[in-house]
Scaffold this motif. Structure first.
Motif, short mmCIF file in Angstrom:
data_model
loop_
_atom_site.label_atom_id
_atom_site.label_comp_id
_atom_site.label_asym_id
_atom_site.label_seq_id
_atom_site.Cartn_x
_atom_site.Cartn_y
_atom_site.Cartn_z
N ARG A 33 0.96 -1.15 0.12
CA ARG A 33 0.00 0.03 0.19
C ARG A 33 0.89 1.23 0.10
N THR A 34 2.06 1.22 0.67
CA THR A 34 2.79 2.34 0.81
C THR A 34 3.54 2.67 -0.30
N LEU A 35 4.02 1.57 -0.97
CA LEU A 35 4.64 1.49 -2.48
C LEU A 35 3.68 2.07 -3.59
N ARG A 36 2.51 1.70 -3.42
CA ARG A 36 1.39 2.11 -4.43
C ARG A 36 1.45 3.73 -4.18
N ARG A 37 1.29 4.03 -3.07
CA ARG A 37 1.27 5.51 -3.02
C ARG A 37 2.52 6.24 -3.69
N LEU A 38 3.73 5.81 -3.38
CA LEU A 38 4.67 6.22 -3.85
C LEU A 38 4.66 6.08 -5.40
N ASP A 39 4.34 5.02 -5.88
CA ASP A 39 4.14 4.88 -7.35
C ASP A 39 3.25 6.07 -8.08
N ARG A 40 2.08 6.29 -7.29
CA ARG A 40 1.24 7.26 -8.03
C ARG A 40 1.87 8.57 -7.91
N ALA A 41 2.73 8.98 -6.80
CA ALA A 41 3.21 10.20 -6.72
C ALA A 41 4.52 10.46 -7.87
N ALA A 42 5.18 9.26 -8.05
CA ALA A 42 6.18 9.35 -9.05
C ALA A 42 5.48 9.51 -10.42
N ASP A 43 4.49 8.77 -10.75
CA ASP A 43 3.87 8.89 -12.02
C ASP A 43 3.31 10.23 -12.33
N ALA A 44 3.15 11.09 -11.31
CA ALA A 44 2.63 12.42 -11.51
C ALA A 44 3.82 13.54 -11.75
N LEU A 45 4.92 13.25 -11.48
CA LEU A 45 6.28 13.85 -11.72
C LEU A 45 6.30 14.16 -13.29
N PRO A 46 6.99 15.19 -13.79
CA PRO A 46 7.37 15.47 -15.15
C PRO A 46 8.63 14.71 -15.47
N LEU A 47 8.38 13.52 -15.46
CA LEU A 47 9.32 12.43 -15.63
C LEU A 47 9.80 12.34 -17.19
N VAL A 48 9.09 12.90 -18.29
CA VAL A 48 9.53 13.00 -19.68
C VAL A 48 10.63 13.98 -19.72
N ALA A 49 10.51 15.02 -19.36
CA ALA A 49 11.30 16.35 -19.11
C ALA A 49 12.64 15.82 -18.07
N ALA A 50 12.47 15.21 -17.17
CA ALA A 50 13.63 14.77 -16.26
C ALA A 50 14.35 13.56 -16.82
N GLY A 51 13.72 13.21 -18.05
CA GLY A 51 14.57 12.08 -18.74
C GLY A 51 15.58 12.54 -19.63
N VAL A 52 15.63 13.68 -19.89
CA VAL A 52 16.52 14.30 -20.91
C VAL A 52 18.01 13.94 -20.11
N PRO A 53 19.10 13.43 -20.83
CA PRO A 53 20.09 13.06 -20.45
C PRO A 53 20.88 14.26 -19.75
#
Length: 330
Positions: free
Chosen positions: A184-204
């Protein structure tokens, strides 16, 4: 949530076979260990020993995290009371350590910049402001140690079962209950991480400042990243709690989440440093040369945060991989 036990001192017993460990026993063993770690630091705090405040805060965070993760196993009133006192104690100890870490970082980063006419002035501003904060933090910590807060908290932490009472669910086999609470704790983390701007952050490498939807200088979404850091630490502490009872799968998860929290911790340090530099730059009559140096320092801290966001996109996907999911899902 089931009915509570009648006695705070009663440790929940499993309903299954005698050799099984109950969920409450797993939780209580972890809490007792961390309570001992916290209490061990109190004499060191009074003596002003290095790292004592940090270690005490870590133990307090681990207890609070376990209480939150395992909330369905506990009556809410005593658990909430203990969490509140632990938070107050940790806050009282925060100033000295945080100011020391920030000062060391800013001085090191200033040394890494080219020497300019405003460097000496900028360095003097940082030292004066943060050394003052460091002294104030130390005074607050000593005052707290002499107050009733730590006396009351210490008494609670040495009580049987830390003064907590357990629900009936705590008596269920730990193998059935505890992984579900961690999941349950990991699912909350997973949802919060998915909401981050990960596409932009993925720029090398850091993208241009004017890239659409991505401004590493603004720092307007720092709070979202901070929230993910808090959830990642809670998940990591939950995994650590499971290691004695569950062994290898919990240890793997704990190692992976440690890598995640280290990246996010460096990110948080950079964000805090950038905010502190912005405040220094607003000092009246600072002078143009020092303002320029502080502007360079601010840019350095924001780019450092950007680099850690990119690092997060590399360590996070593997943390919650299939082998972990299969363990948690049973």
């Amino acid at each position: 949530m089931g009915r509570s036990s009648k006695q705070a001192t009663s440790i929940p017993r499993p309903r299954a076979a005698a050799e099984d460990t109950s969920a409450g026993e797993i939780l209580l063993a972890h809490l007792v260990g961390e309570a001992g770690a916290f209490i061990d630091q109190l004499p060191r705090l009074g003596a002003g020993e290095e790292d004592a405040a940090h270690q005490a805060r870590v133990a307090a965070r681990r207890i609070r995290s376990a209480l939150a993760t395992c909330a369905p196993l506990l009556d809410p009133e005593p658990a909430t009371r203990l969490r509140t006192r632990l938070r107050e104690a940790a806050d009282a100890l925060a100033g000295e350590r945080d100011s020391e870490v920030l000062l060391d970082r800013l001085l090191a980063d200033l040394d890494a910049l080219p020497e300019r006419p405003g460097t000496v002035r900028a360095r003097a501003l940082a030292e004066r402001r943060l050394r003052g904060d460091l002294g104030s933090g130390r005074a607050r910590a000593l005052a707290a140690l002499d107050s009733g807060l730590f006396t009351t908290l210490s008494a609670e932490l040495v009580e049987p079962a830390l003064g907590l009472t357990f629900t009936e669910r705590a008596a269920d086999p730990g193998a059935e209950v505890v992984p579900k609470l961690v999941a349950r704790t990991l699912r909350r983390l997973d949802r919060a991480a998915d909401a981050l701007p990960l596409v932009a952050a993925g720029v090398p490498y850091p993208a241009p400042v004017d890239a659409p939807g991505f401004s590493p200088y603004a720092g307007t979404d720092d709070e979202a990243w901070h929230r993910v850091r808090i959830l990642a630490k809670r998940a990591r502490y939950a995994a650590d709690m499971c290691v004695p009872a569950f062994g290898a799968p919990a240890a793997r998860l704990a190692r992976r989440l440690k890598a995640v929290t280290e990246v996010l911790g460096i990110h948080q340090d950079a964000c805090i440093a950038a905010g502190a530099v912005a405040e220094l730059a607003a000092t009246p009559r600072i002078g143009g040369p020092a303002s320029f140096v502080l502007g360079e320092l601010y840019a350095r801290e924001r780019w450092a945060a950007t680099a850690q966001r990119h690092a997060f996109t590399r360590v996070w996907p593997g943390a919650y991989a299939h082998d972990v999911r299969s363990w948690l899902d049973g």
